[in-house]
Motif scaffolding. Structure first.
Motif, PDB file in Angstrom:
ATOM      1  N   VAL A 290     -16.662  85.417  95.152  1.00  0.00           N
ATOM      2  CA  VAL A 290     -15.949  86.630  95.576  1.00  0.00           C
ATOM      3  C   VAL A 290     -14.701  86.895  94.731  1.00  0.00           C
ATOM      4  O   VAL A 290     -14.035  87.910  94.903  1.00  0.00           O
ATOM      5  CB  VAL A 290     -15.566  86.610  97.082  1.00  0.00           C
ATOM      6  N   THR A 294      -9.387  83.961  99.156  1.00  0.00           N
ATOM      7  CA  THR A 294      -8.807  84.643 100.318  1.00  0.00           C
ATOM      8  C   THR A 294      -9.699  84.528 101.552  1.00  0.00           C
ATOM      9  O   THR A 294      -9.785  85.456 102.351  1.00  0.00           O
ATOM     10  CB  THR A 294      -8.537  86.124  99.990  1.00  0.00           C
TER      11      THR A 294
ATOM     12  N   GLY B 221      -7.145  91.810  97.327  1.00  0.00           N
ATOM     13  CA  GLY B 221      -7.858  90.660  97.870  1.00  0.00           C
ATOM     14  C   GLY B 221      -8.920  90.164  96.914  1.00  0.00           C
ATOM     15  O   GLY B 221      -8.596  89.694  95.820  1.00  0.00           O
ATOM     16  N   PRO B 222     -10.192  90.300  97.284  1.00  0.00           N
ATOM     17  CA  PRO B 222     -11.278  89.780  96.447  1.00  0.00           C
ATOM     18  C   PRO B 222     -11.320  90.448  95.068  1.00  0.00           C
ATOM     19  O   PRO B 222     -10.698  91.484  94.844  1.00  0.00           O
ATOM     20  CB  PRO B 222     -12.537  90.091  97.253  1.00  0.00           C
ATOM     21  N   SER B 234     -15.498  86.525 107.014  1.00  0.00           N
ATOM     22  CA  SER B 234     -15.134  85.295 106.294  1.00  0.00           C
ATOM     23  C   SER B 234     -13.944  85.493 105.370  1.00  0.00           C
ATOM     24  O   SER B 234     -13.358  84.525 104.892  1.00  0.00           O
ATOM     25  CB  SER B 234     -16.334  84.783 105.480  1.00  0.00           C
ATOM     26  N   ILE B 235     -13.586  86.742 105.143  1.00  0.00           N
ATOM     27  CA  ILE B 235     -12.593  87.084 104.108  1.00  0.00           C
ATOM     28  C   ILE B 235     -11.416  87.842 104.745  1.00  0.00           C
ATOM     29  O   ILE B 235     -11.632  88.638 105.655  1.00  0.00           O
ATOM     30  CB  ILE B 235     -13.293  88.023 103.079  1.00  0.00           C
ATOM     31  N   HIS B 236     -10.199  87.598 104.282  1.00  0.00           N
ATOM     32  CA  HIS B 236      -9.079  88.464 104.656  1.00  0.00           C
ATOM     33  C   HIS B 236      -9.296  89.821 103.991  1.00  0.00           C
ATOM     34  O   HIS B 236      -9.241  89.915 102.763  1.00  0.00           O
ATOM     35  CB  HIS B 236      -7.746  87.867 104.189  1.00  0.00           C
ATOM     36  N   GLU B 237      -9.542  90.842 104.795  1.00  0.00           N
ATOM     37  CA  GLU B 237      -9.866  92.139 104.210  1.00  0.00           C
ATOM     38  C   GLU B 237      -8.593  92.945 103.929  1.00  0.00           C
ATOM     39  O   GLU B 237      -7.775  93.155 104.826  1.00  0.00           O
ATOM     40  CB  GLU B 237     -10.790  92.915 105.155  1.00  0.00           C
ATOM     41  N   ASP B 241      -5.210  94.307 106.511  1.00  0.00           N
ATOM     42  CA  ASP B 241      -3.787  94.046 106.269  1.00  0.00           C
ATOM     43  C   ASP B 241      -3.019  95.358 106.120  1.00  0.00           C
ATOM     44  O   ASP B 241      -1.952  95.550 106.717  1.00  0.00           O
ATOM     45  CB  ASP B 241      -3.592  93.221 104.986  1.00  0.00           C
ATOM     46  N   LEU B 367       1.622  88.607 109.008  1.00  0.00           N
ATOM     47  CA  LEU B 367       0.170  88.785 109.146  1.00  0.00           C
ATOM     48  C   LEU B 367      -0.596  87.498 108.872  1.00  0.00           C
ATOM     49  O   LEU B 367      -1.737  87.344 109.307  1.00  0.00           O
ATOM     50  CB  LEU B 367      -0.340  89.874 108.188  1.00  0.00           C
ATOM     51  N   LYS B 370      -4.032  85.854 103.239  1.00  0.00           N
ATOM     52  CA  LYS B 370      -3.991  85.246 101.904  1.00  0.00           C
ATOM     53  C   LYS B 370      -4.041  86.288 100.790  1.00  0.00           C
ATOM     54  O   LYS B 370      -4.055  85.948  99.610  1.00  0.00           O
ATOM     55  CB  LYS B 370      -5.146  84.257 101.745  1.00  0.00           C
ATOM     56  N   ASN B 371      -4.122  87.561 101.159  1.00  0.00           N
ATOM     57  CA  ASN B 371      -4.126  88.604 100.146  1.00  0.00           C
ATOM     58  C   ASN B 371      -2.729  88.739  99.530  1.00  0.00           C
ATOM     59  O   ASN B 371      -1.772  88.132  99.998  1.00  0.00           O
ATOM     60  CB  ASN B 371      -4.568  89.941 100.763  1.00  0.00           C
TER      61      ASN B 371
END
Lengths: 473, 473
Positions: A290, A294, B221-222, B234-237, B241, B367, B370-371
């Motif tokens: 990905v 994150t 992010g990704p 599964s991901i911090h979107e 945020d 928040l 991890k982004n």
């Protein structure tokens, strides 16, 4: 069982199979683009002719017309075929698709997407190599190998090959429902090879998919867009209301804020939990795929569970607000927030729609805004979960063990493959997803590939699966 | 004072003034469209020639080139003029613009936008009638009327007429700064007639404008957009945020959530509060004009205060997220939220940028995502507030009383007119906004109009203003 000879034959003729794959990758059967429609049809006819040459009886079903950019366009045919009709044998229905995603070398392909090109590592690059021409061709290679060896194919086969999978399978559901008690009658189980391994090295059987419920929230305020300088501060702004409502749907850690959303999620059994052990999946590989570290969860198990067996809510965007580069001082008069919930067993889409709507309406009342709010579920599809204890899966697992020497990972996927559920509902038979390709094949990306190893072992796997099906109780 | 004769003359020659307005409305001086640039230039030359015929000395300043759709294009000239040079008289600098907004009859105009058309109620329909050809022409009519009557114009006049006002006044600031101590030297005050009455029936003087600070919040992010089915949960979107951060900027009732944002807002004095009494403004008219009764405040006073003298925060939209009609199941990898704050005296843009950035960064840390988050102020312009006690305003108020028999509403506006601040800063002189048209003139809309009454009384008002300026201490 005579798979030893079969496997030897397949290994020996692998270059022939790669040559055939090269022949069909060269047909740019892009279903999304009207100008490629003749190529899509040509690809369908190629498979029909090939099946006939192998002795199958075939039927071409025209699903009617679609509207593409406002123009009516004939849909590509659904190719049906029957190979073998022995009442003493089980009958397996095989589904696949012969259309592909668009591809232009300018998109960044390292090689011509329509010329199957093998590199030093045995990676066969080309559009459609893994999605889904390689797997569909695989089944035909299995039949041809049996014939060349003078072996009987141990089960009856039915084929359902469509040319619109990459464009929403338009027209297919109608054909399946119509043929359920006709052409598909007598089917004992269904097998679909159109997804991917969880990792790069270990085969899997896939027994579940999430559903999706797609929503929009509409907030209407002033009669027209307003200048934020002139009116800012005096008007209830639709964007402010919408942003507040969207912020009350999901937290940054993925927690869904709709009350009762988890009530119907099937409890995690010890048995299911066991299947998460020893999967060919690592967080560091996932981060690579990905392009960022994150991820929300710190373990592989939790990460996969939240992709496969728990619902997730994603905020996709806003229609009607300013979305271009630069700066515009507008108060949009009417905005629509789009979000979707990935649903899981045993969530019911009707209940999801009800509780989501109630939640948003209750939150809207709390805002004290004079604007108007509407919530709508634009579409929904149910989640799918097969019975991995069914003989169809046991046959698949034994075939994997026979070819690869390992027990397959038992996987689920987070997205939807609607045809899976359509077949299960229409035929009331077990559906097995038996992937051929690996997680890094890049099905919809540039440089789509299928590893020669996956292709050739995959053909063996398909052959072994049919023999296991024939033997199993 | 000789305004009685002047007013009689203006009344008597009103059809001549309307005919002149018709002549210039027929020149489609649209600055936004390169193909109309010769017409913009022709319009500038028309005013230059007219001023020369009246005996003014003129100067044509070419502000250089602009880039329009990637093509370099010569900017229309800034026309400067001087009428009168008597050291015993005050000198007033008049600003106006000779370009107009685009207009196509297909947009829904009831009449040809380039043919000034009067209806039974005396409404003069035509593009540019009120914005800003009528007012600019008005000043020239005042000079001509004095000459015809053998009267002396009681003040020295300087003109600054630009042809890019509807396209961001490109090139003008440079000209003003360059001429501040040259052509504009000796200016005692500035008067601009390029805004509108608060209502339809009562004249006003405008003494304040809000500033604007425009921000974006970037969440990354990704590495690429992801499929929400495959990865959701599964991901911090980034969208989640961003929506949470945007929800922490402003409440649905307009309250700005940035700590300390109101600290520097000039306190409301009794004197200022008095000016909100008896204004020509009603909530029901306002509801009609915005097409909805979705105002936040229940009184006229509070509504206007929140447009004029308090800051407001508007959420404009999101770049990078799904914004089209329909449904797309995407997790955008990088999104940018756009919002702006309308700023007021005595807010300092540098401090606003600092406290907004600190607030968002603090909220982002809460928040637990991890982004990555970045905040940027894309541009800012300061608020403007004149001194309504200055002789320039007293002269304007006396002129209104003389022509209309009422004391003018003392108004501010919510938006920005950057040239106002540029003149004030460059010349260090008082600026008066003296509107001619009414609130329903539809300056940037279809069916733009100027009422004959406003035009003719407006010419008298301009004449009276110059005489009041001459007499006042």
């Amino acid at each position: 069982m005579s798979t030893t000879k079969l496997f030897e034959y397949i290994d020996k003729h692998q270059n022939d199979y790669v040559a055939q794959l090269k022949e069909i990758v060269a047909i740019p059967s892009v279903s999304a683009d009207a100008s490629y429609r003749p190529e899509v049809n040509r690809m369908g006819e190629w498979f029909k002719a090939k099946l006939e040459k192998l002795g199958a009886s075939t039927k071409r079903v025209d699903p009617g017309k679609q509207l593409l950019n406002g123009q009516p366009l004939q849909l590509p045919p659904v190719i049906l075929a029957t190979y073998g009709n022995d009442p003493a044998k089980k009958t397996i229905l095989l589904y696949g698709h012969y259309d592909v995603q668009p591809a232009l070398i300018e998109d960044g392909w390292a090689t011509d997407p329509w010329v199957l090109t093998e590199d030093d590592s045995g990676r066969l690059f080309g559009r459609g190599s893994t999605d889904d021409k390689g797997p569909v061709l695989g089944w035909l290679c299995v039949i041809a190998a049996h014939q060349a060896l003078g072996l009987e194919v141990p089960v009856n086969l039915k084929f359902c090959l469509e040319g619109m999978e990459e464009s929403g399978s338009e027209g297919l559901e109608k054909v399946i429902l119509q043929e359920a008690n006709n052409y598909f009658k007598g089917t004992d189980a269904i097998c679909i090879s159109d997804n991917y391994w969880l990792g790069k090295s270990k085969p899997c059987l896939t027994y579940g998919l999430r559903g999706v419920s797609y929503f929009r929230i509409l907030i209407k305020g002033p009669g027209a867009d307003l200048h934020s300088g002139v009116h800012g501060g005096s008007i209830h702004e639709p964007m402010t209301d919408l942003i507040h409502l969207m912020s009350r749907l999901v937290l940054p850690d993925g927690t869904i804020l709709v009350p009762g959303i988890l009530d119907d999620v099937a409890p995690l059994t010890k048995e299911e939990e066991e299947t998460y052990k020893n999967l060919d999946f690592s967080l560091s590989d996932y981060h690579d795929s990905v392009g960022a570290a994150t991820t929300i969860h710190s373990s592989e198990k939790a990460t996969l569970m939240h992709r496969w067996r728990y619902p997730a809510l994603s905020l996709h965007g806003i229609e009607g607000a300013f979305s271009s580069p630069g700066a515009k001082t507008v108060i949009p008069s009417k905005v629509q927030g789009k979000f979707s919930i990935r649903t899981v067993p045993d969530q019911d889409p009707e209940r999801i729609t009800r509780i989501v709507t109630e939640h948003i309406e209750a939150e809207f009342r709390k805002l004290g805004s004079k604007n108007a709010c509407e919530v709508e579920c634009l579409h929904h599809g149910r989640s799918w979960k097969s019975s991995p204890d069914h003989w169809n899966y046991l046959a698949g697992a034994k075939a994997v063990k026979e070819v690869y020497g390992v027990d397959p990972d038992m996987t689920r996927e987070g997205g939807s493959i609607p045809v899976t559920l359509t077949f299960q509902d229409a035929l009331q038979k077990n559906v097995l997803l038996l992937p051929m390709g690996a997680c890094d094949d890049g099905a919809h990306s540039i440089n789509e590939k299928l590893d020669r190893k996956n292709f050739i072992q995959g053909i063996k796997l398909m052959g072994a699966y049919l023999h296991q099906v024939a033997e199993i109780k």
